[in-house]
Design a protein around this motif. Structure first.
Motif, PDB file in Angstrom:
ATOM      1  N   GLU A  52       0.827  -1.215   0.000  1.00  0.00           N
ATOM      2  CA  GLU A  52       0.000   0.000   0.000  1.00  0.00           C
ATOM      3  C   GLU A  52       0.860   1.263   0.000  1.00  0.00           C
ATOM      4  O   GLU A  52       0.574   2.216  -0.737  1.00  0.00           O
ATOM      5  CB  GLU A  52      -0.935   0.015   1.208  1.00  0.00           C
ATOM      6  CG  GLU A  52      -2.051  -0.982   1.130  1.00  0.00           C
ATOM      7  CD  GLU A  52      -2.917  -0.996   2.374  1.00  0.00           C
ATOM      8  OE1 GLU A  52      -2.533  -0.393   3.408  1.00  0.00           O
ATOM      9  OE2 GLU A  52      -3.990  -1.621   2.317  1.00  0.00           O
ATOM     10  N   ALA A  89      -0.933  -3.941  -4.277  1.00  0.00           N
ATOM     11  CA  ALA A  89      -1.965  -2.951  -3.982  1.00  0.00           C
ATOM     12  C   ALA A  89      -2.017  -1.981  -5.155  1.00  0.00           C
ATOM     13  O   ALA A  89      -0.992  -1.662  -5.760  1.00  0.00           O
ATOM     14  CB  ALA A  89      -1.656  -2.200  -2.695  1.00  0.00           C
ATOM     15  N   ARG A  95      -8.945   5.195  -3.246  1.00  0.00           N
ATOM     16  CA  ARG A  95      -9.167   3.857  -2.670  1.00  0.00           C
ATOM     17  C   ARG A  95      -8.043   2.907  -3.050  1.00  0.00           C
ATOM     18  O   ARG A  95      -7.388   3.063  -4.081  1.00  0.00           O
ATOM     19  CB  ARG A  95     -10.501   3.272  -3.119  1.00  0.00           C
ATOM     20  CG  ARG A  95     -10.518   2.873  -4.569  1.00  0.00           C
ATOM     21  CD  ARG A  95     -11.821   2.216  -4.973  1.00  0.00           C
ATOM     22  NE  ARG A  95     -11.825   2.069  -6.430  1.00  0.00           N
ATOM     23  CZ  ARG A  95     -12.368   1.075  -7.062  1.00  0.00           C
ATOM     24  NH1 ARG A  95     -12.997   0.132  -6.398  1.00  0.00           N
ATOM     25  NH2 ARG A  95     -12.316   1.014  -8.374  1.00  0.00           N
ATOM     26  N   GLU A  97      -7.129  -1.198  -3.658  1.00  0.00           N
ATOM     27  CA  GLU A  97      -7.558  -2.576  -3.880  1.00  0.00           C
ATOM     28  C   GLU A  97      -6.304  -3.419  -3.706  1.00  0.00           C
ATOM     29  O   GLU A  97      -5.205  -3.003  -4.068  1.00  0.00           O
ATOM     30  CB  GLU A  97      -8.167  -2.768  -5.272  1.00  0.00           C
ATOM     31  CG  GLU A  97      -9.457  -1.999  -5.485  1.00  0.00           C
ATOM     32  CD  GLU A  97     -10.634  -2.498  -4.643  1.00  0.00           C
ATOM     33  OE1 GLU A  97     -10.572  -3.632  -4.116  1.00  0.00           O
ATOM     34  OE2 GLU A  97     -11.616  -1.744  -4.517  1.00  0.00           O
ATOM     35  N   ARG A  98      -6.476  -4.609  -3.132  1.00  0.00           N
ATOM     36  CA  ARG A  98      -5.344  -5.467  -2.812  1.00  0.00           C
ATOM     37  C   ARG A  98      -5.619  -6.896  -3.250  1.00  0.00           C
ATOM     38  O   ARG A  98      -6.759  -7.326  -3.267  1.00  0.00           O
ATOM     39  CB  ARG A  98      -5.109  -5.500  -1.301  1.00  0.00           C
ATOM     40  CG  ARG A  98      -4.864  -4.199  -0.661  1.00  0.00           C
ATOM     41  CD  ARG A  98      -5.230  -4.275   0.838  1.00  0.00           C
ATOM     42  NE  ARG A  98      -5.575  -2.971   1.359  1.00  0.00           N
ATOM     43  CZ  ARG A  98      -6.754  -2.388   1.225  1.00  0.00           C
ATOM     44  NH1 ARG A  98      -7.735  -2.993   0.607  1.00  0.00           N
ATOM     45  NH2 ARG A  98      -6.966  -1.193   1.717  1.00  0.00           N
ATOM     46  N   ALA A  99      -4.547  -7.625  -3.527  1.00  0.00           N
ATOM     47  CA  ALA A  99      -4.670  -9.054  -3.832  1.00  0.00           C
ATOM     48  C   ALA A  99      -3.350  -9.739  -3.507  1.00  0.00           C
ATOM     49  O   ALA A  99      -2.284  -9.133  -3.586  1.00  0.00           O
ATOM     50  CB  ALA A  99      -5.040  -9.274  -5.293  1.00  0.00           C
ATOM     51  N   ALA A 161      -5.419  -7.262  -7.891  1.00  0.00           N
ATOM     52  CA  ALA A 161      -5.622  -5.925  -7.326  1.00  0.00           C
ATOM     53  C   ALA A 161      -6.169  -4.950  -8.362  1.00  0.00           C
ATOM     54  O   ALA A 161      -6.918  -4.032  -8.033  1.00  0.00           O
ATOM     55  CB  ALA A 161      -4.310  -5.406  -6.738  1.00  0.00           C
ATOM     56  N   PRO A 164     -10.815  -4.782  -9.689  1.00  0.00           N
ATOM     57  CA  PRO A 164     -11.906  -3.853  -9.405  1.00  0.00           C
ATOM     58  C   PRO A 164     -11.844  -2.548 -10.217  1.00  0.00           C
ATOM     59  O   PRO A 164     -12.863  -1.896 -10.416  1.00  0.00           O
ATOM     60  CB  PRO A 164     -11.737  -3.566  -7.908  1.00  0.00           C
ATOM     61  CG  PRO A 164     -11.084  -4.800  -7.381  1.00  0.00           C
ATOM     62  CD  PRO A 164     -10.130  -5.214  -8.469  1.00  0.00           C
ATOM     63  N   PHE A 165     -10.664  -2.179 -10.689  1.00  0.00           N
ATOM     64  CA  PHE A 165     -10.526  -0.955 -11.478  1.00  0.00           C
ATOM     65  C   PHE A 165     -10.824  -1.169 -12.959  1.00  0.00           C
ATOM     66  O   PHE A 165     -11.182  -0.216 -13.659  1.00  0.00           O
ATOM     67  CB  PHE A 165      -9.110  -0.386 -11.344  1.00  0.00           C
ATOM     68  CG  PHE A 165      -8.794   0.125  -9.966  1.00  0.00           C
ATOM     69  CD1 PHE A 165      -9.278   1.334  -9.505  1.00  0.00           C
ATOM     70  CD2 PHE A 165      -7.998  -0.614  -9.114  1.00  0.00           C
ATOM     71  CE1 PHE A 165      -8.988   1.802  -8.233  1.00  0.00           C
ATOM     72  CE2 PHE A 165      -7.691  -0.165  -7.840  1.00  0.00           C
ATOM     73  CZ  PHE A 165      -8.202   1.046  -7.393  1.00  0.00           C
ATOM     74  N   TYR A 170     -17.256  -4.185 -10.033  1.00  0.00           N
ATOM     75  CA  TYR A 170     -17.259  -3.729  -8.642  1.00  0.00           C
ATOM     76  C   TYR A 170     -17.975  -2.406  -8.508  1.00  0.00           C
ATOM     77  O   TYR A 170     -17.971  -1.587  -9.358  1.00  0.00           O
ATOM     78  CB  TYR A 170     -15.813  -3.574  -8.136  1.00  0.00           C
ATOM     79  CG  TYR A 170     -15.125  -4.899  -7.959  1.00  0.00           C
ATOM     80  CD1 TYR A 170     -15.030  -5.469  -6.701  1.00  0.00           C
ATOM     81  CD2 TYR A 170     -14.599  -5.581  -9.044  1.00  0.00           C
ATOM     82  CE1 TYR A 170     -14.409  -6.693  -6.537  1.00  0.00           C
ATOM     83  CE2 TYR A 170     -13.983  -6.812  -8.875  1.00  0.00           C
ATOM     84  CZ  TYR A 170     -13.879  -7.369  -7.625  1.00  0.00           C
ATOM     85  OH  TYR A 170     -13.272  -8.567  -7.456  1.00  0.00           O
TER      86      TYR A 170
END
Length: 170
Positions: A52, A89, A95, A97-99, A161, A164-165, A170
């Motif tokens: 992050e 991240a 915002r 998003e992570r994976a 990650a 979602p973008f 999402y």
């Protein structure tokens, strides 16, 4: 779309480039940033925090549409077993998003040295008589006999990650 990757490690940058290959017009740039965590992150929290921090710092060094941070660490996922873990991240200015990428248990001789405070990279170089494993196949490549490379493992984390973008789900 301009994307800053918070690393100058060629394997991490290549993983981000591969993850973004299907995104038309994506331009990936390597950005020197500080992870804000120890050189050898320990535990999931510290590893995610490093990813992050890298993503935020890369984004803020922009102008970038997205910042990507990638961090590898070691964690005790199962009692008395140390595992290699990797997280990505993505930050868009508002915002995260992570994976996670794949994880793999460290062999006992490596785990003992890491548990005693050594960093995984130098331990890998020493134990396996290699030079700079972290910038080539990575520990996961060594431990899977090349079936999974560091780049492919990190690419899966970055792709997760990014989902979602870019997926519209999402």
């Amino acid at each position: 779309m301009r994307i800053g990757v918070g690393s100058q490690n060629p394997v991490k940058v290549a993983a981000a480039e591969q993850a973004l290959e299907t995104l038309p017009g994506a331009v990936v740039e390597s950005v020197r940033v500080d992870s804000g965590v120890p050189e050898q992150p320990r535990g999931l929290d510290q590893t995610v925090e490093g990813a992050e921090n890298r993503a935020r710092a890369a984004y803020q060094s922009g102008p970038y549409d997205l910042g990507i941070g990638i961090e590898g660490g070691v964690a005790e996922l199962v009692a008395d077993d140390y595992s290699l873990v990797m997280w990505a991240a993505v930050f868009d200015g508002s915002r995260f998003e992570r994976a996670a990428g794949p994880s793999i248990r460290l062999p006992d001789r490596v785990a003992l040295r890491v548990r005693d405070g050594e960093e995984l990279g130098p331990v890998m170089n020493d134990e396996f008589d290699r030079d700079d494993v972290a910038r080539s196949e990575g520990a996961i490549g060594v431990f899977t006999a090349g079936a999974v490379t560091r780049q492919s493992a990190l690419e899966s984390a970055v792709s997760g990650a990014l989902g979602p973008f870019v997926s519209g789900q999402y």
